[in-house]
Design an enzyme around this catalytic site. Structure first.
Site: not given
Ligand code: NDP
Ligand code: 2IT
Length: 452
Positions: A132, A172
């Protein structure tokens, strides 16, 4: 012979050690604790998993990159943000996971998201590891030109850490199709390579997969429907509360409508909209995707059926199903109590870790079907992996084919979580099922590949 008591003592000691070594990262601690809390039965049953060092390695990222992101606004002022990429685990494939641009981003947030991503990606059954990234950059109110300059500066450092066989970012919070376009353009310019598989969520026509924008929201509704079916019920005719009004929320609303359910709410950080006639998804897309406006504008334009509740939380609206789709810890114990009082039957997490641990326990005690994000929102990353496959083969599948694959993957994830929970003595507990099933797949790969 390892007993359950030994295992529990060891896991408790590990929790303490992880908190000590990763200070001031409460979301990371929360995500790790939630997984460790459910692993005792599998560690006791399968001694190979209790091997010293395996869980310790799983909780330590393989690599963490932090970098400076300088950029100039439209007035020529210089801003300095911080960029992150946490490459958590590559036992199953290249690191895979989104980029988040939001002022709340810090290393602990990215680590919690990267940790979750390992298990989520394992549950898809596809060949993707967990990672991430993101930045504390706030895109709200920024012009297109400012967003482009920020993305270009961000990629000017990130490019050296990623690649189609290494690490494949996607969107995201705060990162959608526009940002992926600017990021891809800069990667291509710096590397002089057409490497489509380096990012997913690309535009249709230049390497993006059909249904990737829709996939997370569609998938979480399919997961909610599967949980209801398991209890002999159907999503059709049920009312739903949805939080957020970004990518995940919009396509959650769209799929709820397609399956005959009635989504009543949407929200953003300033409040929520409740629409007695059900959310009009075309108006929602116009306000949020096209005009990049605020959710209050939806209510202003919708007419008498909708109203905006400033500062309120959607969870006070009675509904059969809840789909938290905004951000972490947005649904607490009080919210859960209100939902249970109002008769909620199922909760599927479209967002990552939106439900606090106390709220999860409350749902489970009340017999509400609770689908954790690692299972319920895995449709997005699953279609990202399908985008990588299409890029590798230099082909593009039809929307119908991708949607069929997505439905198949979500159904398989539901079955895996359900059966794993039963196998380990926790029938109906999708949290335990998701954690153990994800863990087994990653742990097997890590053990086979040695101490690295
Ligand atoms: P978007 O940026 O498209 O939308 C985010 C939405 O959540 C906006 O309505 C935003 O409101 C709201 N929101 C964000 N932060 C906060 C906050 N701190 N407080 C209140 N509201 C907030 O993001 P996505 O829809 O892509 O992501 C939503 C969630 O889904 C995240 O948890 C993400 O990690 C998760 N997720 C996303 C996937 C994807 O494919 N995009 C895949 C799997 C999970 P505002 O504009 O006011 O900030
Ligand atoms: O949380 C997530 O799964 C995402 N933001 C999507 C990740 C991806 O690589 O598609």
């Amino acid at each position: 012979m390892t007993t359950r008591d030994d295992t529990k003592t060891r896991l408790d000691a590990l929790r303490v050690e992880i908190e000590r070594r990763n200070p001031a990262q409460p979301e990371f601690h929360q995500a790790v604790h939630e997984v460790l809390d459910t692993l005792a039965p599998v560690l006791a049953a399968r001694p190979e998993y209790a091997e010293p060092g395996l869980i310790e390695r799983l909780c330590e990222p393989e690599r963490q990159v932090i970098f400076r992101v300088p950029w100039q606004d439209d007035q020529g002022r210089v801003h300095v943000n911080r960029g992150f990429r946490v490459e958590f685990n590559s036992a199953l494939g290249p690191y895979k996971g989104g980029l988040r641009f939001h002022p709340s981003v810090n290393l602990g947030i990215i680590k919690f998201l990267g940790f979750e991503q390992i298990f989520k990606n394992a549950l898809t059954g596809l060949g993707i590891g967990g990672g991430k990234g993101g930045s504390d950059f706030d895109p709200h109110g920024r012009s297109d030109a400012e967003i482009m300059r920020f993305c270009q500066s961000f990629m000017t450092e990130l490019y050296r850490h990623i690649g189609e066989h290494t690490d494949v970012p996607a969107g995201d919070i705060g990162v959608g199709g526009r940002e992926i376009g600017y990021l891809f353009g800069q990667y291509r310019r710096i590397t002089n390579r057409w490497e489509a598989g380096v990012l997913t969520g690309k535009g249709a026509g230049w390497g993006g997969s059909a249904i990737r924008p829709e996939a997370t929201g569609y998938g979480s509704v399919l997961f909610a429907a599967a949980m209801l079916r398991e209890r002999g019920e159907d999503l059709e005719g049920q009312t739903a509360v949805v939080s957020g009004s970004g990518n995940v929320a919009i396509y959650t609303v769209e799929k709820l409508l397609a399956l005959g359910a009635n989504p009543l709410t949407c929200s953003d950080s300033s409040g929520y909209v409740v629409d007695d006639k059900g959310i009009d998804v075309e108006l929602l897309k116009q306000v949020k995707e096209v005009e990049r406006g605020r959710i209050s504008e939806y209510a202003e334009r919708r007419g008498a059926s909708a109203r905006f509740v400033p500062g309120g939380r959607v969870w006070e609206v009675p509904a059969d199903v809840a789909l938290p789709s905004a951000t972490q810890n947005e649904l607490d114990e009080n919210d859960a109590a209100a939902l249970v009082r109002n008769g909620v039957k199922a909760v599927a997490e479209g967002a990552n870790m939106p439900t606090t641990p106390e709220a999860v326990h409350l749902f489970q005690r009340a017999g509400v079907a609770f689908g954790p994000g690692k299972a319920a929102n895995a449709g997005g990353v699953a279609v990202s992996a399908l985008e990588m496959a299409q890029n590798h083969a230099r082909t593009a599948w039809s929307p119908a084919k991708v949607e069929e694959e997505l439905a198949h993957i979500m159904s398989a994830i539901h079955t895996t979580c359900h059966e794993t929970a039963e196998r380990y003595g926790a029938p109906g507990d999708y949290v335990t099922g998701a954690n153990i099933a994800g863990f087994e797949r990653v742990a097997d790969a890590m053990l086979a590949q040695g101490v690295i």
